[in-house]
Design an enzyme around this catalytic site. Structure first.
Site, short mmCIF file in Angstrom:
data_model
loop_
_atom_site.label_atom_id
_atom_site.label_comp_id
_atom_site.label_asym_id
_atom_site.label_seq_id
_atom_site.Cartn_x
_atom_site.Cartn_y
_atom_site.Cartn_z
N SER A 1 0.78 -1.24 0.00
CA SER A 1 0.00 0.00 0.00
C SER A 1 0.81 1.28 0.00
O SER A 1 0.24 2.37 -0.09
CB SER A 1 -0.95 0.01 1.19
OG SER A 1 -2.06 -0.81 0.92
N ASN B 1 -8.98 -0.95 -0.03
CA ASN B 1 -8.14 -0.98 -1.23
C ASN B 1 -8.93 -0.58 -2.48
O ASN B 1 -8.35 -0.10 -3.45
CB ASN B 1 -7.56 -2.38 -1.40
CG ASN B 1 -6.56 -2.72 -0.33
OD1 ASN B 1 -5.60 -2.01 -0.11
ND2 ASN B 1 -6.80 -3.82 0.38
#
Length: 411
Positions: A118, A229
Protein backbone atom coordinates in the site's frame (compact mmCIF):
# COMPACT_ATOMS: atom_id res chain seq x y z
CA UNK A 1 -1.96 -3.26 0.40
CA UNK A 2 -3.35 -4.20 3.79
CA UNK A 3 -6.85 -5.55 4.31
CA UNK A 4 -7.01 -3.48 7.46
CA UNK A 5 -6.32 0.15 8.17
CA UNK A 6 -2.72 1.27 8.68
CA UNK A 7 -4.01 3.04 11.80
CA UNK A 8 -5.20 1.36 15.02
CA UNK A 9 -8.89 2.17 14.46
CA UNK A 10 -10.37 0.84 11.24
CA UNK A 11 -13.55 2.90 11.45
CA UNK A 12 -14.20 6.33 12.90
CA UNK A 13 -17.34 8.46 12.84
CA UNK A 14 -17.02 11.66 10.83
CA UNK A 15 -18.84 14.95 10.54
CA UNK A 16 -21.32 15.38 7.72
CA UNK A 17 -19.66 15.69 4.31
CA UNK A 18 -20.68 18.06 1.52
CA UNK A 19 -22.72 16.59 -1.35
CA UNK A 20 -21.06 15.35 -4.52
CA UNK A 21 -20.65 18.26 -6.92
CA UNK A 22 -23.02 17.88 -9.86
CA UNK A 23 -23.69 14.26 -8.84
CA UNK A 24 -21.25 13.78 -11.54
CA UNK A 25 -7.24 3.51 -0.12
CA UNK A 26 -0.94 -3.20 4.28
CA UNK A 27 -1.34 -5.47 -0.52
CA UNK A 28 -2.78 -8.46 0.99
CA UNK A 29 -2.46 -9.74 4.49
CA UNK A 30 -2.06 -13.45 4.90
CA UNK A 31 -3.41 -13.78 8.43
CA UNK A 32 -1.37 -14.45 11.56
CA UNK A 33 2.41 -14.57 11.24
CA UNK A 34 4.03 -17.98 11.24
CA UNK A 35 6.12 -19.14 14.15
CA UNK A 36 9.32 -18.76 12.18
CA UNK A 37 12.72 -19.70 13.50
CA UNK A 38 14.20 -16.89 15.58
CA UNK A 39 17.31 -15.67 13.79
CA UNK A 40 20.38 -13.95 15.15
CA UNK A 41 21.06 -10.28 14.50
CA UNK A 42 23.49 -9.83 11.64
CA UNK A 43 26.15 -7.23 11.05
CA UNK A 44 25.03 -3.85 9.74
CA UNK A 45 26.43 -1.82 6.92
CA UNK A 46 25.91 1.84 6.15
CA UNK A 47 26.53 3.42 2.77
CA UNK A 48 26.54 6.90 1.30
CA UNK A 49 23.25 8.09 -0.15
CA UNK A 50 22.06 7.84 -2.80
CA UNK A 51 24.69 6.70 -5.23
CA UNK A 52 26.92 4.92 -2.78
CA UNK A 53 24.37 2.35 -1.64
CA UNK A 54 26.53 0.06 -3.73
CA UNK A 55 29.88 1.31 -2.46
CA UNK A 56 30.15 -0.86 0.63
CA UNK A 57 31.15 1.98 3.01
CA UNK A 58 30.29 1.00 6.59
CA UNK A 59 28.78 2.93 9.52
CA UNK A 60 27.54 1.22 12.66
CA UNK A 61 23.92 2.22 13.37
CA UNK A 62 22.69 3.13 16.86
CA UNK A 63 22.15 0.19 19.16
CA UNK A 64 18.53 1.23 19.64
CA UNK A 65 17.80 0.63 15.95
CA UNK A 66 19.50 -2.76 16.02
CA UNK A 67 17.50 -3.71 19.08
CA UNK A 68 14.25 -2.61 17.44
CA UNK A 69 14.95 -4.71 14.35
CA UNK A 70 16.09 -7.62 16.48
CA UNK A 71 12.76 -7.49 18.31
CA UNK A 72 10.90 -7.83 15.00
CA UNK A 73 12.96 -10.93 14.23
CA UNK A 74 12.31 -12.28 17.72
CA UNK A 75 8.61 -11.78 16.96
CA UNK A 76 8.93 -14.21 14.06
CA UNK A 77 10.03 -12.23 10.99
CA UNK A 78 12.79 -14.02 9.07
CA UNK A 79 14.54 -10.71 8.42
CA UNK A 80 14.23 -6.97 8.95
CA UNK A 81 16.11 -3.99 7.57
CA UNK A 82 15.99 -0.20 7.86
CA UNK A 83 17.48 2.77 6.04
CA UNK A 84 17.78 6.26 7.48
CA UNK A 85 18.70 9.32 5.40
CA UNK A 86 19.09 12.99 6.28
CA UNK A 87 19.15 16.00 4.02
CA UNK A 88 22.62 17.52 3.83
CA UNK A 89 24.28 14.34 5.05
CA UNK A 90 26.39 12.32 2.61
CA UNK A 91 25.80 9.07 4.50
CA UNK A 92 22.81 6.77 4.75
CA UNK A 93 22.53 4.47 7.76
CA UNK A 94 21.50 0.92 6.96
CA UNK A 95 20.78 -1.79 9.53
CA UNK A 96 19.61 -5.37 9.21
CA UNK A 97 18.64 -8.30 11.41
CA UNK A 98 17.87 -11.92 10.56
CA UNK A 99 18.08 -13.24 7.01
CA UNK A 100 16.68 -12.62 3.54
CA UNK A 101 16.62 -16.35 2.72
CA UNK A 102 15.93 -19.07 5.28
CA UNK A 103 17.69 -21.72 3.18
CA UNK A 104 20.90 -19.93 2.24
CA UNK A 105 21.18 -17.66 5.28
CA UNK A 106 21.82 -14.67 3.00
CA UNK A 107 21.31 -11.34 4.75
CA UNK A 108 19.15 -8.50 3.44
CA UNK A 109 21.03 -6.07 1.24
CA UNK A 110 20.43 -2.31 0.92
CA UNK A 111 19.75 -2.67 -2.81
CA UNK A 112 17.29 -5.57 -2.50
CA UNK A 113 13.97 -5.17 -4.31
CA UNK A 114 10.71 -6.01 -2.54
CA UNK A 115 6.97 -5.52 -2.91
CA UNK A 116 5.79 -2.36 -1.18
CA UNK A 117 2.03 -3.03 -1.02
CA UNK A 118 0.00 0.00 0.00
CA UNK A 119 2.90 2.42 -0.16
CA UNK A 120 1.78 2.47 -3.81
CA UNK A 121 -1.17 4.53 -2.60
CA UNK A 122 0.94 7.55 -1.69
CA UNK A 123 2.32 7.77 -5.23
CA UNK A 124 -1.17 7.39 -6.69
CA UNK A 125 -2.44 10.14 -4.39
CA UNK A 126 0.43 12.39 -5.44
CA UNK A 127 -0.51 12.07 -9.12
CA UNK A 128 -4.20 12.68 -8.37
CA UNK A 129 -3.32 15.87 -6.46
CA UNK A 130 -1.07 16.99 -9.30
CA UNK A 131 -4.07 16.63 -11.62
CA UNK A 132 -6.15 18.67 -9.17
CA UNK A 133 -3.49 21.41 -9.20
CA UNK A 134 -3.61 21.38 -13.02
CA UNK A 135 -7.36 21.87 -12.98
CA UNK A 136 -8.05 18.52 -14.62
CA UNK A 137 -9.79 17.14 -11.53
CA UNK A 138 -11.62 18.52 -8.52
CA UNK A 139 -11.66 16.86 -5.12
CA UNK A 140 -15.45 17.35 -5.16
CA UNK A 141 -15.98 15.56 -8.50
CA UNK A 142 -17.80 12.26 -8.37
CA UNK A 143 -15.71 9.20 -9.08
CA UNK A 144 -18.22 8.03 -11.70
CA UNK A 145 -17.55 11.14 -13.79
CA UNK A 146 -13.94 10.02 -14.37
CA UNK A 147 -14.03 6.33 -15.25
CA UNK A 148 -12.79 4.72 -18.48
CA UNK A 149 -15.48 3.36 -20.83
CA UNK A 150 -16.85 -0.02 -19.80
CA UNK A 151 -15.90 0.27 -16.14
CA UNK A 152 -18.88 -0.23 -13.79
CA UNK A 153 -19.99 2.68 -11.60
CA UNK A 154 -22.56 0.89 -9.43
CA UNK A 155 -23.64 -2.48 -8.17
CA UNK A 156 -27.06 -4.05 -8.40
CA UNK A 157 -29.94 -2.92 -6.21
CA UNK A 158 -28.78 -1.20 -3.02
CA UNK A 159 -25.14 -1.96 -3.67
CA UNK A 160 -22.33 0.61 -3.83
CA UNK A 161 -22.64 3.55 -6.20
CA UNK A 162 -19.62 5.57 -7.41
CA UNK A 163 -21.90 8.40 -8.48
CA UNK A 164 -22.25 9.29 -4.79
CA UNK A 165 -18.51 9.09 -4.03
CA UNK A 166 -16.11 12.01 -4.46
CA UNK A 167 -12.42 11.99 -5.36
CA UNK A 168 -11.61 13.29 -1.87
CA UNK A 169 -13.53 10.41 -0.28
CA UNK A 170 -11.52 7.93 -2.31
CA UNK A 171 -8.26 9.55 -1.23
CA UNK A 172 -9.03 9.59 2.50
CA UNK A 173 -10.97 6.29 2.68
CA UNK A 174 -14.32 7.84 3.59
CA UNK A 175 -16.12 6.53 0.48
CA UNK A 176 -17.75 3.63 2.31
CA UNK A 177 -16.81 1.30 -0.57
CA UNK A 178 -16.43 -2.35 0.35
CA UNK A 179 -12.81 -3.50 0.43
CA UNK A 180 -12.56 -6.03 -2.40
CA UNK A 181 -9.81 -8.00 -0.66
CA UNK A 182 -12.37 -8.92 2.02
CA UNK A 183 -14.65 -10.70 -0.43
CA UNK A 184 -14.77 -14.23 1.09
CA UNK A 185 -14.13 -16.15 -2.15
CA UNK A 186 -11.43 -13.82 -3.44
CA UNK A 187 -9.81 -13.61 -0.02
CA UNK A 188 -9.26 -17.37 0.03
CA UNK A 189 -7.63 -17.19 -3.40
CA UNK A 190 -5.42 -14.23 -2.60
CA UNK A 191 -4.01 -15.24 0.76
CA UNK A 192 -5.93 -18.20 2.16
CA UNK A 193 -6.00 -21.90 1.33
CA UNK A 194 -6.32 -21.12 -2.36
CA UNK A 195 -3.13 -19.08 -2.59
CA UNK A 196 -1.04 -21.87 -4.08
CA UNK A 197 -3.54 -22.58 -6.85
CA UNK A 198 -4.30 -18.93 -7.59
CA UNK A 199 -1.04 -17.06 -6.93
CA UNK A 200 -0.48 -16.53 -10.67
CA UNK A 201 -4.05 -15.57 -11.54
CA UNK A 202 -4.35 -12.24 -13.36
CA UNK A 203 -7.02 -9.74 -12.43
CA UNK A 204 -8.22 -6.58 -14.15
CA UNK A 205 -9.18 -3.45 -12.18
CA UNK A 206 -12.71 -3.61 -13.65
CA UNK A 207 -13.08 -7.23 -12.46
CA UNK A 208 -11.94 -6.36 -8.93
CA UNK A 209 -14.15 -3.29 -8.86
CA UNK A 210 -17.20 -5.37 -9.84
CA UNK A 211 -16.50 -7.61 -6.86
CA UNK A 212 -16.41 -4.59 -4.54
CA UNK A 213 -19.55 -3.03 -6.01
CA UNK A 214 -21.36 -6.33 -5.54
CA UNK A 215 -21.28 -5.75 -1.78
CA UNK A 216 -23.26 -3.17 0.18
CA UNK A 217 -21.27 -0.12 1.23
CA UNK A 218 -19.86 -0.28 4.74
CA UNK A 219 -21.10 3.28 5.38
CA UNK A 220 -22.69 6.18 3.56
CA UNK A 221 -20.09 8.23 1.64
CA UNK A 222 -18.42 10.85 3.80
CA UNK A 223 -19.65 9.54 7.13
CA UNK A 224 -16.94 7.11 8.28
CA UNK A 225 -13.26 6.41 7.77
CA UNK A 226 -12.88 2.78 6.69
CA UNK A 227 -9.69 1.74 4.92
CA UNK A 228 -10.45 0.09 1.58
CA UNK A 229 -8.14 -0.98 -1.23
CA UNK A 230 -11.07 -0.40 -3.58
CA UNK A 231 -10.63 3.37 -3.18
CA UNK A 232 -7.19 3.38 -4.77
CA UNK A 233 -8.17 0.82 -7.35
CA UNK A 234 -10.73 3.40 -8.50
CA UNK A 235 -8.19 6.24 -8.35
CA UNK A 236 -5.91 4.34 -10.70
CA UNK A 237 -8.82 4.16 -13.15
CA UNK A 238 -9.51 7.88 -12.65
CA UNK A 239 -5.90 8.72 -13.56
CA UNK A 240 -6.26 6.57 -16.69
CA UNK A 241 -9.49 8.28 -17.74
CA UNK A 242 -8.19 11.81 -17.18
CA UNK A 243 -4.72 11.40 -18.71
CA UNK A 244 -5.48 8.68 -21.31
CA UNK A 245 -2.49 6.76 -19.91
CA UNK A 246 -2.26 3.87 -17.45
CA UNK A 247 -1.71 5.10 -13.91
CA UNK A 248 1.76 3.50 -13.83
CA UNK A 249 2.82 5.45 -16.92
CA UNK A 250 1.80 8.71 -15.26
CA UNK A 251 3.66 7.80 -12.06
CA UNK A 252 6.81 7.07 -14.05
CA UNK A 253 6.57 10.35 -15.93
CA UNK A 254 5.58 12.54 -13.00
CA UNK A 255 7.44 10.93 -10.08
CA UNK A 256 9.94 8.19 -10.89
CA UNK A 257 11.87 10.12 -13.53
CA UNK A 258 11.96 13.54 -11.81
CA UNK A 259 12.85 12.04 -8.41
CA UNK A 260 15.31 9.55 -9.96
CA UNK A 261 13.62 6.49 -8.50
CA UNK A 262 15.53 4.15 -10.78
CA UNK A 263 14.75 0.97 -8.86
CA UNK A 264 10.97 1.34 -8.57
CA UNK A 265 8.57 -0.39 -10.95
CA UNK A 266 4.95 -1.35 -11.48
CA UNK A 267 5.09 -4.94 -12.74
CA UNK A 268 1.49 -5.39 -13.92
CA UNK A 269 1.21 -9.17 -14.26
CA UNK A 270 4.94 -10.02 -14.08
CA UNK A 271 5.36 -12.36 -11.08
CA UNK A 272 9.17 -12.08 -10.78
CA UNK A 273 11.04 -9.56 -8.63
CA UNK A 274 14.01 -7.73 -10.18
CA UNK A 275 17.49 -8.69 -9.01
CA UNK A 276 18.79 -8.45 -6.38
CA UNK A 277 16.09 -9.69 -4.05
CA UNK A 278 15.63 -12.07 -1.15
CA UNK A 279 12.73 -14.38 -0.40
CA UNK A 280 9.24 -13.47 0.84
CA UNK A 281 7.45 -15.60 3.43
CA UNK A 282 3.75 -15.72 4.23
CA UNK A 283 1.03 -17.78 5.90
CA UNK A 284 -1.48 -19.42 3.59
CA UNK A 285 -3.91 -22.13 4.62
CA UNK A 286 -2.28 -22.51 8.03
CA UNK A 287 1.26 -23.08 6.79
CA UNK A 288 4.27 -20.99 5.87
CA UNK A 289 4.84 -20.57 2.14
CA UNK A 290 7.43 -18.88 -0.02
CA UNK A 291 5.44 -16.06 -1.64
CA UNK A 292 8.31 -14.45 -3.54
CA UNK A 293 6.64 -14.88 -6.93
CA UNK A 294 2.99 -13.97 -7.55
CA UNK A 295 0.89 -12.08 -10.06
CA UNK A 296 0.68 -8.53 -8.59
CA UNK A 297 -2.38 -7.55 -10.63
CA UNK A 298 -4.32 -8.63 -7.52
CA UNK A 299 -3.13 -5.31 -6.09
CA UNK A 300 -2.95 -2.97 -9.07
CA UNK A 301 -2.97 0.71 -8.17
CA UNK A 302 -3.76 -0.19 -4.55
CA UNK A 303 -0.46 -2.01 -3.99
CA UNK A 304 1.54 -3.51 -6.88
CA UNK A 305 4.69 -1.37 -6.59
CA UNK A 306 8.16 -2.95 -6.35
CA UNK A 307 10.92 -0.77 -4.94
CA UNK A 308 13.95 -0.49 -2.65
CA UNK A 309 14.52 1.21 0.70
CA UNK A 310 16.66 3.85 -0.99
CA UNK A 311 13.97 4.74 -3.52
CA UNK A 312 11.32 4.99 -0.80
CA UNK A 313 13.48 7.45 1.11
CA UNK A 314 14.11 9.49 -2.02
CA UNK A 315 10.40 9.63 -2.84
CA UNK A 316 9.25 10.70 0.62
CA UNK A 317 12.05 13.24 0.87
CA UNK A 318 10.91 14.77 -2.43
CA UNK A 319 7.21 14.63 -1.49
CA UNK A 320 7.45 16.04 2.03
CA UNK A 321 10.07 18.54 0.88
CA UNK A 322 7.62 20.10 -1.56
CA UNK A 323 9.30 19.01 -4.79
CA UNK A 324 6.35 16.99 -6.15
CA UNK A 325 3.28 18.97 -5.05
CA UNK A 326 2.33 22.63 -4.97
CA UNK A 327 1.96 24.07 -1.44
CA UNK A 328 -1.85 23.81 -1.42
CA UNK A 329 -1.82 20.15 -2.46
CA UNK A 330 1.00 19.36 -0.04
CA UNK A 331 -1.22 20.70 2.74
CA UNK A 332 -4.14 18.63 1.43
CA UNK A 333 -2.25 15.32 1.34
CA UNK A 334 -1.55 15.75 5.08
CA UNK A 335 -5.03 17.01 5.99
CA UNK A 336 -6.57 14.46 8.39
CA UNK A 337 -9.48 16.66 9.49
CA UNK A 338 -12.13 14.74 7.54
CA UNK A 339 -11.10 11.45 9.16
CA UNK A 340 -10.78 12.67 12.73
CA UNK A 341 -7.00 12.40 12.58
CA UNK A 342 -6.87 8.91 11.09
CA UNK A 343 -5.68 9.55 7.53
CA UNK A 344 -4.93 12.38 5.11
CA UNK A 345 -5.29 12.23 1.35
CA UNK A 346 -2.59 9.58 0.92
CA UNK A 347 -0.46 10.02 4.05
CA UNK A 348 -1.01 9.58 7.76
CA UNK A 349 0.71 10.99 10.82
CA UNK A 350 2.33 9.01 13.62
CA UNK A 351 2.84 10.74 16.98
CA UNK A 352 5.86 9.21 18.66
CA UNK A 353 6.32 8.95 22.46
CA UNK A 354 8.90 11.77 22.47
CA UNK A 355 6.36 14.19 20.99
CA UNK A 356 7.69 14.16 17.42
CA UNK A 357 5.12 13.69 14.64
CA UNK A 358 6.23 11.93 11.47
CA UNK A 359 4.39 11.45 8.18
CA UNK A 360 4.32 8.41 5.95
CA UNK A 361 2.52 5.20 5.03
CA UNK A 362 2.87 1.45 5.38
CA UNK A 363 2.15 -1.43 3.06
CA UNK A 364 1.85 -5.19 3.05
CA UNK A 365 1.35 -7.81 0.39
CA UNK A 366 1.97 -11.56 0.48
CA UNK A 367 5.44 -11.98 2.00
CA UNK A 368 6.34 -8.31 2.54
CA UNK A 369 5.70 -5.55 5.06
CA UNK A 370 7.22 -2.07 4.72
CA UNK A 371 6.78 1.31 6.34
CA UNK A 372 8.24 4.76 5.64
CA UNK A 373 8.02 7.87 7.81
CA UNK A 374 9.66 11.26 7.72
CA UNK A 375 9.72 14.67 9.34
CA UNK A 376 7.21 17.17 7.96
CA UNK A 377 9.93 18.91 5.92
CA UNK A 378 11.29 15.65 4.50
CA UNK A 379 14.78 16.29 5.89
CA UNK A 380 14.90 12.99 7.77
CA UNK A 381 13.36 9.78 6.42
CA UNK A 382 13.29 6.23 7.79
CA UNK A 383 12.09 3.16 5.89
CA UNK A 384 12.06 -0.34 7.27
CA UNK A 385 10.81 -3.65 5.94
CA UNK A 386 10.23 -7.30 6.80
CA UNK A 387 10.24 -10.29 4.48
CA UNK A 388 6.89 -11.39 5.86
CA UNK A 389 3.55 -9.63 5.65
CA UNK A 390 2.29 -9.30 9.21
CA UNK A 391 3.66 -7.52 12.24
CA UNK A 392 3.13 -9.77 15.24
CA UNK A 393 3.06 -6.64 17.42
CA UNK A 394 2.50 -3.32 15.57
CA UNK A 395 4.03 -1.46 18.52
CA UNK A 396 7.34 -3.15 17.77
CA UNK A 397 7.22 -1.70 14.27
CA UNK A 398 6.61 1.79 15.61
CA UNK A 399 9.57 1.21 17.95
CA UNK A 400 11.87 1.33 14.90
CA UNK A 401 10.64 4.86 14.20
CA UNK A 402 10.94 5.81 17.87
CA UNK A 403 14.53 4.55 17.94
CA UNK A 404 15.43 6.69 14.93
CA UNK A 405 13.48 9.88 15.56
CA UNK A 406 13.53 10.03 19.36
CA UNK A 407 17.08 8.93 20.15
CA UNK A 408 19.53 11.76 20.92
CA UNK A 409 21.19 12.98 17.73
CA UNK A 410 24.77 11.92 17.18
CA UNK A 411 27.38 14.13 15.59
Amino acid sequence: MPKRSPRPAATAALPSAPPVAGRRRALLRSGALAALTVLALTACTGTPHPAALASGASTRPPATTRHALHRLVDDGAPGAASLTTRAGSPAARYATAGVADLRSGRTMGPRDHFRAGSLTKTLVATVVLQLVAEGRLSLHDSAAAHLPPGVPARGDGDRSDLRRVTIRQLLDHTSGLFNYTRDPRLSQQLFGKGFGAHRYDSHTPAELLRIALGHPPVAAPGTHYAYSNTNYLVLGLVIQAVTKNPYATEIRRRILVPARLDHTSFPGTDPVLPEPHGRAYSQAGGRRVDATTLDPSRAGSAGEMVTTLGDLNRFFSALLGGRLLAPRQLTQIRNEKSTGGAYGLGLYATRLPCGITVWGHNGDINGSYVRTAGTADGHRIVSYRLNTDTLADPAHGTAVLTAEFCAPRRP
